[in-house]
Design a protein around this motif. Structure first.
Motif, PDB file in Angstrom:
ATOM      1  N   MET A 104       0.830  -1.210   0.000  1.00 48.03           N
ATOM      2  CA  MET A 104       0.000   0.000   0.000  1.00 48.03           C
ATOM      3  C   MET A 104       0.856   1.248   0.000  1.00 48.03           C
ATOM      4  O   MET A 104       0.587   2.210  -0.694  1.00 48.03           O
ATOM      5  CB  MET A 104      -0.900  -0.040   1.238  1.00 48.03           C
ATOM      6  CG  MET A 104      -1.802   1.175   1.377  1.00 48.03           C
ATOM      7  SD  MET A 104      -3.107   1.157   0.148  1.00 48.03           S
ATOM      8  CE  MET A 104      -3.997   2.597   0.606  1.00 48.03           C
ATOM      9  N   SER A 105       1.950   1.244   0.786  1.00 54.73           N
ATOM     10  CA  SER A 105       2.764   2.449   0.927  1.00 54.73           C
ATOM     11  C   SER A 105       3.337   2.900  -0.407  1.00 54.73           C
ATOM     12  O   SER A 105       3.434   4.095  -0.673  1.00 54.73           O
ATOM     13  CB  SER A 105       3.891   2.209   1.929  1.00 54.73           C
ATOM     14  OG  SER A 105       4.714   1.141   1.510  1.00 54.73           O
ATOM     15  N   ARG A 128       1.373   8.152  -5.885  1.00 53.35           N
ATOM     16  CA  ARG A 128       0.574   8.308  -7.091  1.00 53.35           C
ATOM     17  C   ARG A 128      -0.898   8.489  -6.780  1.00 53.35           C
ATOM     18  O   ARG A 128      -1.683   8.817  -7.663  1.00 53.35           O
ATOM     19  CB  ARG A 128       0.777   7.104  -8.025  1.00 53.35           C
ATOM     20  CG  ARG A 128       0.250   5.788  -7.500  1.00 53.35           C
ATOM     21  CD  ARG A 128       0.680   4.643  -8.433  1.00 53.35           C
ATOM     22  NE  ARG A 128       0.192   3.367  -7.956  1.00 53.35           N
ATOM     23  CZ  ARG A 128      -0.999   2.865  -8.254  1.00 53.35           C
ATOM     24  NH1 ARG A 128      -1.829   3.544  -9.011  1.00 53.35           N
ATOM     25  NH2 ARG A 128      -1.360   1.688  -7.796  1.00 53.35           N
ATOM     26  N   LEU A 129      -1.283   8.285  -5.516  1.00 56.66           N
ATOM     27  CA  LEU A 129      -2.685   8.441  -5.135  1.00 56.66           C
ATOM     28  C   LEU A 129      -2.970   9.809  -4.536  1.00 56.66           C
ATOM     29  O   LEU A 129      -4.103  10.099  -4.156  1.00 56.66           O
ATOM     30  CB  LEU A 129      -3.083   7.357  -4.126  1.00 56.66           C
ATOM     31  CG  LEU A 129      -3.077   5.942  -4.693  1.00 56.66           C
ATOM     32  CD1 LEU A 129      -3.288   4.926  -3.583  1.00 56.66           C
ATOM     33  CD2 LEU A 129      -4.143   5.783  -5.749  1.00 56.66           C
ATOM     34  N   ALA A 130      -1.961  10.675  -4.451  1.00 57.44           N
ATOM     35  CA  ALA A 130      -2.159  12.004  -3.861  1.00 57.44           C
ATOM     36  C   ALA A 130      -3.308  12.765  -4.511  1.00 57.44           C
ATOM     37  O   ALA A 130      -4.120  13.383  -3.820  1.00 57.44           O
ATOM     38  CB  ALA A 130      -0.862  12.809  -3.947  1.00 57.44           C
ATOM     39  N   LEU A 187     -10.196   5.124  -5.325  1.00 54.79           N
ATOM     40  CA  LEU A 187      -9.139   4.711  -4.401  1.00 54.79           C
ATOM     41  C   LEU A 187      -9.122   3.197  -4.246  1.00 54.79           C
ATOM     42  O   LEU A 187      -8.055   2.576  -4.220  1.00 54.79           O
ATOM     43  CB  LEU A 187      -9.335   5.391  -3.051  1.00 54.79           C
ATOM     44  CG  LEU A 187      -8.162   5.281  -2.065  1.00 54.79           C
ATOM     45  CD1 LEU A 187      -6.880   5.805  -2.693  1.00 54.79           C
ATOM     46  CD2 LEU A 187      -8.470   6.046  -0.789  1.00 54.79           C
ATOM     47  N   TYR A 188     -10.311   2.577  -4.157  1.00 51.95           N
ATOM     48  CA  TYR A 188     -10.379   1.115  -4.159  1.00 51.95           C
ATOM     49  C   TYR A 188      -9.664   0.556  -5.381  1.00 51.95           C
ATOM     50  O   TYR A 188      -8.873  -0.382  -5.306  1.00 51.95           O
ATOM     51  CB  TYR A 188     -11.841   0.655  -4.223  1.00 51.95           C
ATOM     52  CG  TYR A 188     -12.502   0.353  -2.903  1.00 51.95           C
ATOM     53  CD1 TYR A 188     -12.084  -0.708  -2.102  1.00 51.95           C
ATOM     54  CD2 TYR A 188     -13.594   1.100  -2.465  1.00 51.95           C
ATOM     55  CE1 TYR A 188     -12.720  -1.003  -0.914  1.00 51.95           C
ATOM     56  CE2 TYR A 188     -14.243   0.816  -1.266  1.00 51.95           C
ATOM     57  CZ  TYR A 188     -13.802  -0.238  -0.497  1.00 51.95           C
ATOM     58  OH  TYR A 188     -14.430  -0.531   0.681  1.00 51.95           O
ATOM     59  N   ALA A 189      -9.959   1.158  -6.537  1.00 48.53           N
ATOM     60  CA  ALA A 189      -9.461   0.626  -7.796  1.00 48.53           C
ATOM     61  C   ALA A 189      -7.962   0.823  -7.964  1.00 48.53           C
ATOM     62  O   ALA A 189      -7.268  -0.064  -8.479  1.00 48.53           O
ATOM     63  CB  ALA A 189     -10.198   1.282  -8.958  1.00 48.53           C
ATOM     64  N   GLN A 190      -7.442   1.963  -7.531  1.00 48.56           N
ATOM     65  CA  GLN A 190      -6.054   2.287  -7.825  1.00 48.56           C
ATOM     66  C   GLN A 190      -5.094   1.981  -6.684  1.00 48.56           C
ATOM     67  O   GLN A 190      -3.882   1.929  -6.898  1.00 48.56           O
ATOM     68  CB  GLN A 190      -5.955   3.755  -8.243  1.00 48.56           C
ATOM     69  CG  GLN A 190      -6.747   4.025  -9.525  1.00 48.56           C
ATOM     70  CD  GLN A 190      -6.545   5.412 -10.078  1.00 48.56           C
ATOM     71  OE1 GLN A 190      -5.467   5.986  -9.968  1.00 48.56           O
ATOM     72  NE2 GLN A 190      -7.575   5.976 -10.687  1.00 48.56           N
ATOM     73  N   GLN A 204     -12.217   5.396 -13.037  1.00 48.45           N
ATOM     74  CA  GLN A 204     -10.944   5.139 -13.700  1.00 48.45           C
ATOM     75  C   GLN A 204     -10.196   4.017 -13.003  1.00 48.45           C
ATOM     76  O   GLN A 204     -10.033   4.013 -11.785  1.00 48.45           O
ATOM     77  CB  GLN A 204     -10.078   6.400 -13.706  1.00 48.45           C
ATOM     78  CG  GLN A 204      -8.769   6.225 -14.483  1.00 48.45           C
ATOM     79  CD  GLN A 204      -7.990   7.524 -14.587  1.00 48.45           C
ATOM     80  OE1 GLN A 204      -8.462   8.573 -14.168  1.00 48.45           O
ATOM     81  NE2 GLN A 204      -6.803   7.465 -15.162  1.00 48.45           N
ATOM     82  N   LEU A 205      -9.726   3.056 -13.779  1.00 47.39           N
ATOM     83  CA  LEU A 205      -9.017   1.903 -13.249  1.00 47.39           C
ATOM     84  C   LEU A 205      -7.517   2.147 -13.232  1.00 47.39           C
ATOM     85  O   LEU A 205      -6.996   3.018 -13.938  1.00 47.39           O
ATOM     86  CB  LEU A 205      -9.302   0.673 -14.114  1.00 47.39           C
ATOM     87  CG  LEU A 205     -10.762   0.249 -14.280  1.00 47.39           C
ATOM     88  CD1 LEU A 205     -10.849  -0.897 -15.276  1.00 47.39           C
ATOM     89  CD2 LEU A 205     -11.362  -0.151 -12.943  1.00 47.39           C
TER      90      LEU A 205
END
Length: 343
Positions: free
Chosen positions: A1-2, A7-9, A289-292, A304-305
């Motif tokens: 996860m870390s 890239r999830l910012a 967020l679940y997806a990425q 978006q995936l």
């Protein structure tokens, strides 16, 4: 996860920007009992608290969730119960520790085959059971029934048949093709195994790389993790060795999925807050967020995936209600034992 956090910012920023759209709350806290590892969902819950001002008390219950909530009875602080695997979720519903939570928002987002009647439960993300194949195989489509084709003799890898991921698939096969055909199919798959049915889903990719097998069955999100792993790592090598094909059933022409999902607890002290949290979890930013972050497939259309997961092609979900499939779990488990699949 870390490794996913940088890239999830932008996603976290998007979550924060949706604060103005949230309605008023009647309580300032919600208690979530979950069998999911907290690190997988904590970023979602933290963003929710930042937006809404509602504190989410997270209680991780690795095993025995049903027994715990039953024992607590009317004094249970649980508002929302979250699990992985439709079977586990149905056990909570059938065990009498949940209550209906009808919601126009949830019903508009979550397809009817991925939620319970009257809002008894809702899927939050999907875990499709797919084919891992040697990347050099000239193979682009597949039916689950093909796993029993003698041309694959000695070329198939899979984890234990009694694992919930596989009993779910067997249950779906029963729902589509009937018990007799499924037993014949299971015997055919066992005859095609390259090794004993054991290990985990990642081991299927590992053994394809090692030349032990050519194809295998596993969950798509594991491939997402492996193909996005650090370059040069074992996981990345395993991921790079395979391609992912989303099989379908001959009858029904859809791909089998399992779910992560949730139900509102029977004695929820904050029922309204629990429903609002559920509605948030199917919102577009939360589903992204679940997806990425977790590489699971969103239940909300149009999200978006992760690019790697998107490369697996479209997911056409089996139209049979997952709750109906789950009713065949016991029969599926009995068939696995009857054919000696794990021996």
């Amino acid at each position: 996860m870390s490794s996913s956090l940088p890239r999830l910012a932008p996603l976290f920023a998007a979550l924060a920007l949706t604060a103005v759209a949230l309605p008023a709350y009647s309580a300032d806290e919600v208690t979530l009992y979950t069998t999911r590892e907290p690190k997988l969902i904590q970023p979602l819950l933290d963003a929710y608290t930042k937006q809404s001002g509602v504190k989410v008390n997270t209680v991780f219950v690795k095993d025995g969730l049903l027994e715990r909530v039953k024992a607590e009875g009317e004094k249970s602080p649980a508002d929302l119960l979250m699990t992985v695997d439709i079977g586990n979720l149905m056990d909570l519903v059938d065990g009498g520790v949940t209550q209906p939570a009808p919601s126009t928002e949830l019903e508009s987002v979550v397809p009817i085959n991925l939620r319970g009647a009257g809002g008894s439960w809702y899927a939050l993300s999907l875990r499709d059971r797919v084919l891992y194949a040697d990347k050099n195989l000239p193979l682009s489509s597949f039916h689950y029934e093909d796993l029993a084709d003698p041309k694959w003799k000695g070329k198939v890898c899979i984890r234990a048949g009694q694992h919930p991921y596989n009993t779910g698939l067997v249950a779906a096969m029963i729902a589509h093709d009937g018990a007799a055909a499924t037993e014949k199919w299971l015997r055919g798959v066992k005859a095609n195994l390259a090794r004993k049915a054991t290990g985990g889903d990642r081991d299927v990719a590992r053994d394809i790389l090692g030349g032990i097998c050519d194809i295998g069955v596993a969950n798509a999100y594991y491939a997402g993790h492996m193909k996005n792993a650090e370059a040069g790592s074992d996981a990345r090598k395993w991921g790079d060795a395979i391609k992912v094909i989303r099989p379908t059933f001959i009858q029904g022409n859809g791909t089998h999925v399992n779910i992560s999902g949730a139900s509102v607890a029977r004695y929820a002290p904050h029922k309204e807050g629990a429903i609002k949290l559920l509605e948030y979890l199917v919102s577009a930013p939360a589903q992204a967020l679940y997806a990425q972050a977790n590489y699971e497939y969103p239940v909300r259309a149009g999200v978006q995936l992760d690019p790697v997961v998107a490369s697996f092609g479209p997911l056409n979900v089996d139209k049979l209600p997952v709750a109906d499939i789950a009713r065949y779990r016991k029969q599926a488990s009995e068939l696995v034992d009857k054919v000696g699949f794990d021996q």
